[in-house]
Scaffold this motif. Sequence first.
Motif, PDB file in Angstrom:
ATOM      1  N   GLN A   1      40.167  45.063  42.163  1.00 57.82           N
ATOM      2  CA  GLN A   1      40.079  44.774  43.590  1.00 57.82           C
ATOM      3  C   GLN A   1      39.798  43.286  43.773  1.00 57.82           C
ATOM      4  OE1 GLN A   1      40.186  46.910  46.559  1.00 57.82           O
ATOM      5  NE2 GLN A   1      40.266  44.907  47.543  1.00 57.82           N
TER       6      GLN A   1
ATOM      7  N   ILE B   1      40.639  46.817  55.385  1.00 57.89           N
ATOM      8  CA  ILE B   1      40.905  47.817  54.358  1.00 57.89           C
ATOM      9  C   ILE B   1      40.471  49.197  54.821  1.00 57.89           C
ATOM     10  CG2 ILE B   1      40.301  48.522  52.013  1.00 57.89           C
ATOM     11  CD1 ILE B   1      40.116  45.595  51.279  1.00 57.89           C
TER      12      ILE B   1
ATOM     13  N   SER C   1      48.633  43.835  46.374  1.00 60.21           N
ATOM     14  CA  SER C   1      48.179  45.222  46.298  1.00 60.21           C
ATOM     15  C   SER C   1      46.704  45.275  45.901  1.00 60.21           C
ATOM     16  CB  SER C   1      49.048  46.018  45.320  1.00 60.21           C
ATOM     17  OG  SER C   1      48.730  45.690  43.986  1.00 60.21           O
ATOM     18  N   GLN C   2      46.302  44.379  45.012  1.00 60.58           N
ATOM     19  CA  GLN C   2      44.898  44.376  44.590  1.00 60.58           C
ATOM     20  C   GLN C   2      43.974  43.880  45.698  1.00 60.58           C
ATOM     21  OE1 GLN C   2      45.443  41.931  41.135  1.00 60.58           O
ATOM     22  NE2 GLN C   2      45.751  43.677  39.769  1.00 60.58           N
TER      23      GLN C   2
ATOM     24  N   GLY D   1      44.117  46.985  48.527  1.00 62.47           N
ATOM     25  CA  GLY D   1      43.820  48.361  48.155  1.00 62.47           C
ATOM     26  C   GLY D   1      45.023  49.274  48.265  1.00 62.47           C
TER      27      GLY D   1
END
Lengths: 244, 244
Positions: free
Chosen positions: A71, A144, A185-186, A189
């Motif tokens: 993350q 998020i 994407s990291q 999430g």
Amino acid sequence: MPATHALVEKLSCLFDLAPEESAALHALPSRLVRLAGDEEIHRAGDCPTSCFVVLDGLVCSSKWIEDGKRQIMSFYVAGDLPDIRTLHLGVIDCDVTAVGPCQLAVIEHGDLQALCDAHPRIASALWRCTLVVGSVYREWIVNIGHRSALVRLAHLMCELMTRLEAVGHARDRICNLPLTQIHLSQATGLSAVHVNRSLQELRKRGLITFGGGRLTIPDWDGLTRLAYFRPDYLYLPQARRRAA
Amino acid sequence: MPATHALVEKLSCLFDLAPEESAALHALPSRLVRLAGDEEIHRAGDCPTSCFVVLDGLVCSSKWIEDGKRQIMSFYVAGDLPDIRTLHLGVIDCDVTAVGPCQLAVIEHGDLQALCDAHPRIASALWRCTLVVGSVYREWIVNIGHRSALVRLAHLMCELMTRLEAVGHARDRICNLPLTQIHLSQATGLSAVHVNRSLQELRKRGLITFGGGRLTIPDWDGLTRLAYFRPDYLYLPQARRRAA
DNA sequence: CGACAAATTGAGCCGGATCAAACTGAGTGG
DNA sequence: CCACTCAGTTTGATCCGGCTCAATTTGTCG
């Protein structure tokens, strides 16, 4: 003294530097470091004895998750001090990594502490910088926690563009942004596959162009509307004096 | 001077207070405020002229999302200073709300600023407190970004229990926690329905008891294992001297 | 040319959202 | 003391956004 200019630039937006404060900043010893992309600067658990200012490029902080995923918690652009918290916290609880090629100015904790001790207004301004970073964390939690993939990505694009523009690293809604879809994407999430499809949707709507390390936002109003982007949380100084 | 004790308690865990620092803290003017549950303390956009220390109860900061939903970004327990950032940022970008009945000690910005100016080590310690809050934000990003509903809730329970224990408001893994399932859903980015079902699962596994404003964790090891809970990010002082 | 990272596409599945209704318990007022 | 209310909790049914797995394509660099 490569850090000098970046710090003077940043702090002079927050308050009028007194001559002795300005002189102290110019006298601050620092060391220039160049990094290629994807180089680790700190690893979770380290106890750094120095901090750095980003002079050029993009840096991120991240944590490795139990299941092997990663993350990204924040990005840092020119003028930011990604690890200044180590001055007071000692051990760092996340990795800090150069995303693309970077230039950093490294300052020893001791020198920075001495600067803060001697110049309380500089200390306050640095404190303020860490508070703004905290505000960005809060917005990421919102992003998020509650927004759809499309909106989430759009919001991230808006934030990065705004921050890069604020430090003169973007113009006309165009900037260099050495992120891969994996990075995105990291940071959001989401899965890499879904990032890919969402980016295609954003492109199809004519909201962004992204690829090859470059982001352009042809329809800023459209993108900010989609993303519900309100830049208040960035606490950008109203450029009190854009020249030093 | 109700704030005195809470602040002395908090700061004396971070470093040895000099007599004059201790005296300054005792001389700090503050005003006791009692709130019932769900009372708003600040609204996003406010420019508070004072800060407060939580003496008792639970406080949260949150933002209202575009679609009418709400994201809670953090909880604050006794000893925390939820709005100390307003000292340097001015306008606040989120709501701050009493979750259950609370006691607060309100301190004017001017008095706090004077304290910081006169006692740099206290200023540093307060800065450090804001950095720890930032670290908690980062962990929340991880939690919300990458973990399943069950794990997410478990992690939140672990965090709150740990923080409450650290300030003596929990014992034997039992604490008062005036949260509804709605609050939990707003803090975790889950739907209230799914929070309900996940809580049932946690109960069924014998990991927690939760209800009526009270949380107990009969199987601490099990819960922390499930949640991948590692308290490092809370930067809890190792209780250098639990008595003042 | 081969090698490798990154981007893309397709198919199928599942965790968690949504919608709707019922239930519980603590007031509150007649 | 009961009827009513209202917030919070619980349950069931259905749906969908985003994940997973797997294969293919593209671009870059040696």
